[in-house]
Scaffold this motif. Structure first.
Motif, short mmCIF file in Angstrom:
data_model
loop_
_atom_site.label_atom_id
_atom_site.label_comp_id
_atom_site.label_asym_id
_atom_site.label_seq_id
_atom_site.Cartn_x
_atom_site.Cartn_y
_atom_site.Cartn_z
N LEU A 37 0.88 -1.18 0.00
CA LEU A 37 0.00 0.00 0.00
C LEU A 37 0.90 1.22 0.00
N PRO A 38 0.81 2.09 -1.00
CA PRO A 38 1.79 3.18 -1.11
C PRO A 38 1.77 4.17 0.04
N LYS A 39 0.62 4.46 0.61
CA LYS A 39 0.58 5.38 1.75
C LYS A 39 -0.63 5.05 2.59
N SER A 40 -0.61 5.52 3.81
CA SER A 40 -1.70 5.23 4.73
C SER A 40 -2.56 6.46 4.94
N ASN A 41 -3.84 6.25 5.11
CA ASN A 41 -4.77 7.31 5.45
C ASN A 41 -4.88 7.38 6.96
N PRO A 42 -4.93 8.56 7.56
CA PRO A 42 -5.01 8.64 9.03
C PRO A 42 -6.30 8.04 9.61
N HIS A 43 -7.31 7.86 8.80
CA HIS A 43 -8.57 7.30 9.28
C HIS A 43 -8.68 5.79 9.05
N LEU A 44 -7.61 5.16 8.60
CA LEU A 44 -7.62 3.73 8.28
C LEU A 44 -7.17 2.93 9.50
N ALA A 45 -7.93 1.89 9.82
CA ALA A 45 -7.56 0.97 10.91
C ALA A 45 -7.72 -0.46 10.39
N ILE A 46 -6.73 -1.31 10.70
CA ILE A 46 -6.77 -2.71 10.26
C ILE A 46 -6.46 -3.60 11.46
N VAL A 47 -7.30 -4.62 11.64
CA VAL A 47 -7.03 -5.68 12.61
C VAL A 47 -6.85 -6.96 11.80
N LYS A 48 -5.82 -7.75 12.13
CA LYS A 48 -5.53 -8.93 11.31
C LYS A 48 -5.18 -10.12 12.18
N SER A 49 -5.35 -11.27 11.58
CA SER A 49 -4.84 -12.52 12.14
C SER A 49 -4.14 -13.23 10.99
N ASN A 50 -3.72 -14.45 11.19
CA ASN A 50 -3.05 -15.15 10.09
C ASN A 50 -4.01 -15.48 8.96
N THR A 51 -5.30 -15.66 9.29
CA THR A 51 -6.25 -16.10 8.27
C THR A 51 -7.32 -15.08 7.92
N ASP A 52 -7.45 -14.01 8.67
CA ASP A 52 -8.50 -13.02 8.43
C ASP A 52 -7.99 -11.62 8.71
N TYR A 53 -8.69 -10.66 8.15
CA TYR A 53 -8.44 -9.25 8.48
C TYR A 53 -9.75 -8.48 8.38
N CYS A 54 -9.79 -7.34 9.04
CA CYS A 54 -10.92 -6.42 8.93
C CYS A 54 -10.34 -5.02 8.91
N ALA A 55 -10.70 -4.25 7.90
CA ALA A 55 -10.22 -2.88 7.75
C ALA A 55 -11.40 -1.93 7.89
N ALA A 56 -11.18 -0.81 8.56
CA ALA A 56 -12.22 0.19 8.76
C ALA A 56 -11.69 1.55 8.30
N MET A 57 -12.58 2.35 7.76
CA MET A 57 -12.21 3.66 7.23
C MET A 57 -13.36 4.63 7.45
N LYS A 58 -13.03 5.85 7.86
CA LYS A 58 -14.02 6.91 8.01
C LYS A 58 -13.77 7.95 6.94
N SER A 59 -14.82 8.41 6.27
CA SER A 59 -14.65 9.41 5.21
C SER A 59 -14.41 10.78 5.81
N ASP A 60 -13.90 11.68 5.01
CA ASP A 60 -13.62 13.05 5.44
C ASP A 60 -14.77 14.00 5.11
N SER A 61 -15.95 13.47 4.84
CA SER A 61 -17.06 14.33 4.44
C SER A 61 -17.59 15.13 5.64
N MET A 62 -18.49 16.06 5.37
CA MET A 62 -19.05 16.89 6.44
C MET A 62 -19.86 16.05 7.42
N PHE A 63 -20.48 14.99 6.94
CA PHE A 63 -21.20 14.04 7.77
C PHE A 63 -20.55 12.69 7.55
N PRO A 64 -19.44 12.42 8.27
CA PRO A 64 -18.60 11.26 7.94
C PRO A 64 -19.33 9.93 8.11
N ASN A 65 -19.16 9.09 7.11
CA ASN A 65 -19.64 7.72 7.14
C ASN A 65 -18.47 6.80 7.40
#
Length: 162
Positions: free
Chosen positions: A105-133
């Motif tokens: 991944l060339p660069k990281s976003n400050p709102h990106l979070a990743i939890v991983k194991s050897n077999t699975d991962y889950c990534a979360a991201m919040k948008s920078d919009s006025m009403f962030p999703n």
């Protein structure tokens, strides 16, 4: 009274000689263009409505762009995880994906979070919009969603976006 003078009194856009009058002479004449206070206020109100509609449209386009950017970041994380797993036989976290001699991944976003194991991962991201999703993607589903996956769906405890 001459015929040309009579036509000029009937048709104010003609001069006393029957020729078209200039815009300057029409505006300078009391019989030229005029507006009343209600007409002026109506034009001002219409202008305010148009500018307000334009502002709302620009805001909506900004929000849509920011939300699409967050979803695209998670799609890039999904691709980076596939590449990282092919090289390392495990999934990577944010530092693992963004550092090293050949980062997945060339660069990281400050709102990106990743939890991983050897077999699975889950990534979360919040948008920078006025009403962030918030958006999530997991190794098991591979699709970006707006609902946080449960532990049984993702294989790991999904993080909250930063």
């Amino acid at each position: 009274m001459t015929k040309a003078h009579q036509e000029a009194t009937i048709r104010p856009e003609l001069s006393e000689f029957g020729e078209p009058r200039s815009a300057r002479s029409i505006l300078a004449d009391k019989r030229g263009l005029s507006t009343s206070i209600p007409e002026s206020l109506g034009a001002l109100g219409l202008g305010i409505v148009v500018l307000g509609t334009l502002g709302v449209g620009i805001g909506a386009a900004f929000n849509y762009g920011q939300d699409s950017g967050a979803q695209s970041t998670l799609d890039a994380v999904k691709s980076a995880q596939v590449l990282y797993q092919a090289k390392n036989a495990t999934y990577g976290d944010v530092p693992g994906l963004t550092t090293g001699t050949d980062p997945a991944l060339p660069k990281s976003n400050p709102h990106l979070a990743i939890v991983k194991s050897n077999t699975d991962y889950c990534a979360a991201m919040k948008s920078d919009s006025m009403f962030p999703n918030s958006y999530w993607v997991t190794a098991r589903t591979g699709t970006v969603s707006t609902t946080k996956p449960a532990l049984a769906q993702s294989g790991v405890a999904c993080p909250d976006p930063l």
